[in-house]
Design a protein around this motif. Sequence first.
Motif, PDB file in Angstrom:
ATOM      1  N   ALA A   1       0.641  -1.267   0.062  1.00 25.51           N
ATOM      2  CA  ALA A   1      -0.150   0.032   0.013  1.00 25.51           C
ATOM      3  C   ALA A   1       0.984   1.348  -0.048  1.00 25.51           C
ATOM      4  CB  ALA A   1      -0.954  -0.282   1.125  1.00 25.51           C
ATOM      5  N   ASP A   2       2.026   1.334   0.822  1.00 25.36           N
ATOM      6  CA  ASP A   2       2.735   2.207   0.582  1.00 25.36           C
ATOM      7  C   ASP A   2       3.516   2.656  -0.560  1.00 25.36           C
ATOM      8  OD1 ASP A   2       2.532   2.550   3.403  1.00 25.36           O
ATOM      9  OD2 ASP A   2       4.636   1.635   3.974  1.00 25.36           O
ATOM     10  N   ILE A   3       3.763   1.645  -1.417  1.00 26.65           N
ATOM     11  CA  ILE A   3       4.343   1.732  -2.792  1.00 26.65           C
ATOM     12  C   ILE A   3       3.186   2.542  -3.697  1.00 26.65           C
ATOM     13  CG2 ILE A   3       5.170   0.355  -4.596  1.00 26.65           C
ATOM     14  CD1 ILE A   3       6.382  -1.531  -2.797  1.00 26.65           C
ATOM     15  N   LYS A   4       1.902   1.876  -3.627  1.00 27.95           N
ATOM     16  CA  LYS A   4       0.797   2.347  -4.521  1.00 27.95           C
ATOM     17  C   LYS A   4       0.510   3.730  -4.038  1.00 27.95           C
ATOM     18  CE  LYS A   4      -1.623   0.136  -6.840  1.00 27.95           C
ATOM     19  NZ  LYS A   4      -1.442  -0.132  -8.442  1.00 27.95           N
ATOM     20  N   GLY A   5       0.606   3.981  -2.744  1.00 26.06           N
ATOM     21  CA  GLY A   5       0.294   5.538  -2.379  1.00 26.06           C
ATOM     22  C   GLY A   5       1.195   6.283  -2.855  1.00 26.06           C
ATOM     23  N   ALA A   6       2.611   6.027  -2.766  1.00 22.35           N
ATOM     24  CA  ALA A   6       3.654   6.870  -3.316  1.00 22.35           C
ATOM     25  C   ALA A   6       3.216   6.954  -4.871  1.00 22.35           C
ATOM     26  CB  ALA A   6       5.038   6.346  -2.947  1.00 22.35           C
TER      27      ALA A   6
ATOM     28  N   ALA B   1       8.205  16.986  -1.700  1.00 23.59           N
ATOM     29  CA  ALA B   1       9.018  16.437  -0.967  1.00 23.59           C
ATOM     30  C   ALA B   1       8.879  16.570   0.595  1.00 23.59           C
ATOM     31  CB  ALA B   1      10.809  16.410  -1.160  1.00 23.59           C
ATOM     32  N   LEU B   2       8.642  17.712   1.135  1.00 26.66           N
ATOM     33  CA  LEU B   2       8.507  18.155   2.456  1.00 26.66           C
ATOM     34  C   LEU B   2       7.173  17.557   2.881  1.00 26.66           C
ATOM     35  CD1 LEU B   2       9.631  20.313   4.199  1.00 26.66           C
ATOM     36  CD2 LEU B   2       8.003  21.858   3.689  1.00 26.66           C
ATOM     37  N   VAL B   3       6.004  17.707   2.038  1.00 27.38           N
ATOM     38  CA  VAL B   3       4.750  17.016   2.489  1.00 27.38           C
ATOM     39  C   VAL B   3       4.407  15.596   2.190  1.00 27.38           C
ATOM     40  CG1 VAL B   3       4.039  19.506   2.587  1.00 27.38           C
ATOM     41  CG2 VAL B   3       3.216  17.998   0.474  1.00 27.38           C
ATOM     42  N   SER B   4       5.340  15.211   1.447  1.00 27.00           N
ATOM     43  CA  SER B   4       5.089  13.583   1.058  1.00 27.00           C
ATOM     44  C   SER B   4       4.772  12.635   1.950  1.00 27.00           C
ATOM     45  CB  SER B   4       6.320  13.193   0.150  1.00 27.00           C
ATOM     46  OG  SER B   4       7.431  13.099   0.923  1.00 27.00           O
ATOM     47  N   PRO B   5       5.529  12.592   3.195  1.00 30.66           N
ATOM     48  CA  PRO B   5       5.019  11.680   4.181  1.00 30.66           C
ATOM     49  C   PRO B   5       3.405  11.758   4.344  1.00 30.66           C
ATOM     50  CG  PRO B   5       6.906  12.786   5.052  1.00 30.66           C
ATOM     51  CD  PRO B   5       6.492  13.625   3.854  1.00 30.66           C
ATOM     52  N   LEU B   6       2.797  12.730   4.580  1.00 29.68           N
ATOM     53  CA  LEU B   6       1.392  12.837   4.730  1.00 29.68           C
ATOM     54  C   LEU B   6       0.641  12.268   3.780  1.00 29.68           C
ATOM     55  CD1 LEU B   6      -1.050  13.961   6.126  1.00 29.68           C
ATOM     56  CD2 LEU B   6      -0.688  16.092   5.077  1.00 29.68           C
TER      57      LEU B   6
END
Length: 312
Positions: A43-48, A69-74
């Motif tokens: 899911a992490d891969i698909k979300g990214a 890049a700054l907001v990518s974790p969210l």
Amino acid sequence: MPPRLLGGLPAPARVPALAHVVHGTSEDATGPAWLTPRTSLAADIKGAKVYRSLAPVFRALGYDDADRALVSPLFHHLWAVVYEADWAYEAHQLSGAERPDLWWSAHFRTVLGTLGLLDATVEGHLVRLEEYFALETRLLATADSFDEEDLARAVRLRCSDIRAFVTVAAALTDRPWARELGALTGPLMAFVDLEDDLGSIREDAAAGTFNTYGLAVRRWGEADGRRWLDRTGSELLHETAAALSRVSPRTLRAARVLLGRPASDTEARRLKLAAHLPRRTLLGGLHSRLLHGTPTPFEPYWRLLDTPGDTT
């Protein structure tokens, strides 16, 4: 003018939610506290991947690569949760597995509420995303009896996650025109979803998962199903064109960036410069770009599908 970050977002102190996202991130293994529950690697891969695919939308909102890049974790996390929910519904639809609960929806509300980003607009999109999953399940179970209104509703509801999170991204910029741009992306994103379905017909058929083309052809036959899709796509493009006629000049220039689908920050900057035209000229160009090919916008896909040996 308040100080700005390198990429162009306001300084975090200007937007409390942005400050929370920036200062709440961490490079250690556990990550930000709001990234719980943890999602699967798949899911992490698909979300990214989804987040990367929407880079042109973020560039139109004023983000550059540094901002994203700054907001990518969210945003990686939000879309990873969407995929966890989507896969749970697919398992239910295909094998009769237990009906998924709404933990994912409650999680979105908790995360976005904590950040101060759960406004009425985002809440409405989350409600519609819940409605979409329920409607998708019903359509797949009654593929020989649903009506046109059901499928048309699903087409519009399907991008509710994108609409919700683009609204969030617009709020983080603290720019009124970004909110206005986010508000008019719905029909356009629904059209893009239809294009994506036409590119994955065989893959979705093999997996037994939702595909608008597959359902339309099964319900009404190939000729009528294609006519319905062309009519629906044309309506979405005309609705977008009509909405553009009502927005502010700054939003109209941002829409030129969006429709240009910039593949890089450099290209986005070029599009921004090219958008400094008289409103009438800019609007005419955008309408021409949107409506070229209507009322049969998917005709190139039909020709490709009808080509012997095609493997779409």
